[in-house]
Write an enzyme that holds these catalytic residues in place. Structure first.
Site, PDB file in Angstrom:
ATOM      1  N   GLU A 240       3.728  17.745  50.334  1.00 21.80           N
ATOM      2  CA  GLU A 240       3.386  16.767  51.387  1.00 21.80           C
ATOM      3  C   GLU A 240       4.452  15.697  51.342  1.00 21.80           C
ATOM      4  O   GLU A 240       4.494  14.912  50.399  1.00 21.80           O
ATOM      5  CB  GLU A 240       2.009  16.144  51.093  1.00 21.80           C
ATOM      6  CG  GLU A 240       0.846  17.100  51.180  1.00 21.80           C
ATOM      7  CD  GLU A 240       0.570  17.556  52.601  1.00 21.80           C
ATOM      8  OE1 GLU A 240       1.022  16.881  53.551  1.00 21.80           O
ATOM      9  OE2 GLU A 240      -0.059  18.606  52.758  1.00 21.80           O
ATOM     10  N   CYS A 274       3.233   7.583  55.225  1.00 23.00           N
ATOM     11  CA  CYS A 274       3.957   8.814  55.550  1.00 23.00           C
ATOM     12  C   CYS A 274       3.813   9.156  57.026  1.00 23.00           C
ATOM     13  O   CYS A 274       4.759   9.594  57.665  1.00 23.00           O
ATOM     14  CB  CYS A 274       3.463   9.964  54.681  1.00 23.00           C
ATOM     15  SG  CYS A 274       1.691  10.227  54.771  1.00 23.00           S
TER      16      CYS A 274
HETATM   17  P1  NAD Z   1       9.221  10.139  45.351  1.00 21.68           P
HETATM   18  O1  NAD Z   1       9.665  11.459  45.868  1.00 21.68           O
HETATM   19  O2  NAD Z   1      10.242   9.194  44.882  1.00 21.68           O
HETATM   20  O3  NAD Z   1       8.219  10.331  44.114  1.00 21.68           O
HETATM   21  C1  NAD Z   1       7.012  11.052  44.233  1.00 21.68           C
HETATM   22  C2  NAD Z   1       6.558  11.462  42.852  1.00 21.68           C
HETATM   23  O4  NAD Z   1       7.466  12.421  42.322  1.00 21.68           O
HETATM   24  C3  NAD Z   1       6.492  10.322  41.834  1.00 21.68           C
HETATM   25  O5  NAD Z   1       5.349  10.502  41.037  1.00 21.68           O
HETATM   26  C4  NAD Z   1       7.750  10.525  41.027  1.00 21.68           C
HETATM   27  O6  NAD Z   1       7.682  10.017  39.705  1.00 21.68           O
HETATM   28  C5  NAD Z   1       7.835  12.033  41.007  1.00 21.68           C
HETATM   29  N1  NAD Z   1       9.176  12.559  40.758  1.00 21.68           N
HETATM   30  C6  NAD Z   1      10.377  11.964  40.992  1.00 21.68           C
HETATM   31  N2  NAD Z   1      11.377  12.814  40.659  1.00 21.68           N
HETATM   32  C7  NAD Z   1      10.798  13.948  40.207  1.00 21.68           C
HETATM   33  C8  NAD Z   1      11.309  15.187  39.735  1.00 21.68           C
HETATM   34  N3  NAD Z   1      12.619  15.427  39.644  1.00 21.68           N
HETATM   35  N4  NAD Z   1      10.428  16.162  39.380  1.00 21.68           N
HETATM   36  C9  NAD Z   1       9.091  15.936  39.483  1.00 21.68           C
HETATM   37  N5  NAD Z   1       8.557  14.781  39.910  1.00 21.68           N
HETATM   38  C10 NAD Z   1       9.401  13.794  40.271  1.00 21.68           C
HETATM   39  O7  NAD Z   1       8.314   9.521  46.490  1.00 21.68           O
HETATM   40  P2  NAD Z   1       7.634   8.081  46.525  1.00 21.68           P
HETATM   41  O8  NAD Z   1       8.706   7.081  46.797  1.00 21.68           O
HETATM   42  O9  NAD Z   1       6.762   7.901  45.341  1.00 21.68           O
HETATM   43  O10 NAD Z   1       6.679   8.217  47.793  1.00 21.68           O
HETATM   44  C11 NAD Z   1       7.093   7.950  49.092  1.00 21.68           C
HETATM   45  C12 NAD Z   1       7.279   9.235  49.852  1.00 21.68           C
HETATM   46  O11 NAD Z   1       6.082   9.972  49.846  1.00 21.68           O
HETATM   47  C13 NAD Z   1       7.601   8.980  51.310  1.00 21.68           C
HETATM   48  O12 NAD Z   1       8.567   9.899  51.757  1.00 21.68           O
HETATM   49  C14 NAD Z   1       6.269   9.240  51.993  1.00 21.68           C
HETATM   50  O13 NAD Z   1       6.380   9.565  53.341  1.00 21.68           O
HETATM   51  C15 NAD Z   1       5.742  10.377  51.173  1.00 21.68           C
HETATM   52  N6  NAD Z   1       4.289  10.512  51.325  1.00 21.68           N
HETATM   53  C16 NAD Z   1       3.802  11.616  51.960  1.00 21.68           C
HETATM   54  C17 NAD Z   1       2.431  11.764  52.146  1.00 21.68           C
HETATM   55  C18 NAD Z   1       1.867  12.990  52.824  1.00 21.68           C
HETATM   56  O14 NAD Z   1       0.682  13.234  52.662  1.00 21.68           O
HETATM   57  N7  NAD Z   1       2.646  13.743  53.586  1.00 21.68           N
HETATM   58  C19 NAD Z   1       1.550  10.776  51.664  1.00 21.68           C
HETATM   59  C20 NAD Z   1       2.080   9.668  51.034  1.00 21.68           C
HETATM   60  C21 NAD Z   1       3.451   9.550  50.864  1.00 21.68           C
END
Ligand code: NAD
Length: 497
Positions: A240, A274
């Site tokens: 997502e 998002c």
């Molecule tokens: P992010 O991708 O930076 O991090 C998301 C998660 O992934 C965090 O827990 C982070 O620690 C972890 N992570 C980071 N690098 C990783 C790796 N290499 N391997 C495994 N895990 C790793 O995203 P964010 O800044 O926390 O969230 C914002 C993003 O999330 C935006 O793009 C937003 O649109 C999206 N979002 C989507 C939805 C949806 O339902 N579609 C809902 C909420 C947020």
């Protein structure tokens, strides 16, 4: 998570409002995660064996505990994300609605169903049942640290799985609290839902830990990394990711209602949603009037932490720079900032920005801005609006405003989006029975609704032979001539029907 192999490394969470430290958490690595997955697997075996009605009782106990602890959860969310109390309360009640739906409907959605067997298998009875996968690794973002992960955790548990959850490093306290409240409400299933804390390396270790599926929510860049890790062990992934959601405004739309919804969809939670509104395509006849109404409403909003603030500061310090870059680049490419845009970033947060006539190739139209900004472009007609809305590598949500119900349905059917709201924004998020998810850079798979329950299961098909058929096609002893007659009969039927 408490175990005998406590890690020594720790990290600190900070308040986005004051910049001051909030708390420290362990950086958990492969060893701690292996232990959590092991405990989860043991608990999952007992949990999956329960009748659905019992799982429902346990999950509703957790839900009631979350509801009665709402003030604590909301305070933690606000402290870690900087979002206003009202925004945190809204995500909390959405999460409660979803958890309730998942708990109450899992038994019905996933139960064994009888299947028609067809001509070749008239001697068989057939059923299919959706069985839990085992242990689900949930990796969550910070922007909705309750609603978003509960959309995976609640549905995965309701479907009979255990969960190991890695919250964002910006919101570890919220993640820990969710699991603590589960343990307090359902103490007999210790280990069924565990939170592990840390940043990217902890998420990567969870993806590598041989869980039975990873449910990831975050940015598309991180999703690609998680997918590469999952590929090593063929661990299935649900992704997502972000969005660049468009709102289409028809000539006959209620412009006050559209402006009101656009401003809320773009600015609530400082635009860090998002499926928030980032682009608007208004048909030429109403473009100016809509812009005026949006500017009037958005101009009254300001960020901050005080009682009259409309939304909080950016949660991640670096995100304000992204917003600034998008706005500057758009203006440099010929866009007009009709609200804000000069110095969007202040100590209080990022002020609302309304851009018009934004070149479609600029980052403000192509990349997720994730800030309180909105771009409003003029289009000749609804066809052009749909074409422009669809010309994005993201495809998460979308909205259309029109007084003609039929036109709304037609536009919705033409939009490349996982969910469409007619005459509202994000209307779909409050309906737990509706699946949610996107395609392209918005990810793949669905959470919420029946599809969101099935996402954490695998169908198992069972046939029971009720009688031996007169001509057994799966036996070496059946006469060849009889087999040939059956095959030719079936072939003839298919040629005619
Ligand atoms: P992010 O991708 O930076 O991090 C998301 C998660 O992934 C965090 O827990 C982070 O620690 C972890 N992570 C980071 N690098 C990783 C790796 N290499 N391997 C495994 N895990 C790793 O995203 P964010 O800044 O926390 O969230 C914002 C993003 O999330 C935006 O793009 C937003 O649109 C999206 N979002 C989507 C939805 C949806 O339902 N579609 C809902 C909420 C947020």
């Amino acid at each position: 998570m408490t175990d005998t192999t406590l890690p020594t490394a720790r990290f600190t969470s900070y308040s986005p409002v004051t910049g001051k430290p909030l708390a420290e958490y362990p950086v958990e690595g492969p060893e701690q995660i292996a232990e959590a997955v092991h405990r989860a697997r043991r608990a999952a075996a007992r949990w999956a064996a329960l009748p659905a009605a019992r799982r429902r009782e346990h999950l509703l106990r957790w839900k009631r505990r979350l509801a009665s602890s709402m003030d604590t959860v909301v305070a933690t969310v606000s402290a870690e994300t900087g979002k206003l109390r009202g925004d945190a309360e809204l995500e909390m009640i959405l999460a409660l609605e979803h958890l309730s739906w998942a708990a109450r409907n899992a038994g019905r959605v996933l139960r064994r169903r009888r299947i028609r067997t067809g001509l070749l298998a008239v001697n068989q009875g057939a059923t299919v049942v959706h069985r839990p996968l085992g242990v689900i690794g949930v990796i969550g973002p910070w922007n909705y640290p309750v609603f978003t992960p509960v959309g995976s955790i609640g549905y995965a548990l309701a479907a009979g799985n255990a969960v190991v959850f890695k919250p964002s490093e910006y919101t570890p306290g919220t993640g820990v609290l969710l699991a603590e409240l589960f343990d307090a409400a359902v103490p007999e299933y210790a280990g069924l839902f565990t939170t592990v804390t840390g940043a990217a390396a902890t998420g990567e270790a969870l993806a590598r830990s041989r869980v039975d599926k990873v449910a990831f929510t975050g940015s598309p860049g991180t999703a690609r990394k998680v997918m590469a890790v999952c590929a090593e062990s063929l661990t299935p992934l649900l992704a997502e990711c972000g969005g660049k959601d468009a709102v289409i405004v028809a000539a006959d739309a209620d412009l006050d209602a559209a402006a009101d919804a656009i401003v809320w969809g773009a600015m609530a939670n400082a635009g860090q949603t998002c499926a928030g509104v980032e682009r608007v395509y208004a048909v030429r006849e109403v473009h100016q009037a809509l812009c005026d109404k949006v500017v009037e409403r958005a101009g009254a909003l300001h960020p901050g932490a005080g009682p009259d603030a409309a939304y909080g500061p950016m949660t991640m310090p670096g995100q304000a720079a992204v917003v600034e870059r998008h706005v500057k680049e758009a203006v440099g490419a010929g866009a007009r900032a009709v609200l804000g845009g000069g110095e969007p970033v202040s100590a209080e947060g990022v002020g609302p920005v309304v851009l018009v006539d934004v070149p479609e190739h600029s980052a403000a139209m192509t990349e997720e801005t994730f800030g309180p900004t909105v771009a409003i472009n003029s289009v000749a007609d609804l066809s052009e609006a749909v074409r422009r809305a669809n010309a994005s590598r993201y495809a998460l949500g979308a909205s259309v405003f029109t007084r003609r119900r039929r036109a709304g349905a037609v536009v919705a059917s033409q939009l490349r989006a996982g969910a469409v709201s007619v005459n509202s924004v994000l209307g779909f998020a409050a309906v737990p029975a509706l699946p949610f998810g996107g395609s392209g850079d918005s990810g793949f798979g669905r959470i919420h609704g029946a599809d969101g329950l099935r996402a954490f299961t695998a169908p198992q098909s069972v046939t029971v032979q009720r009688f031996t058929p007169p001509v057994n096609l799966t036996s070496f002893t059946a006469p060849a001539a009889a087999k040939t007659r059956v095959i030719s009969l079936v072939r003839t039927l298919h040629e005619r029907r």
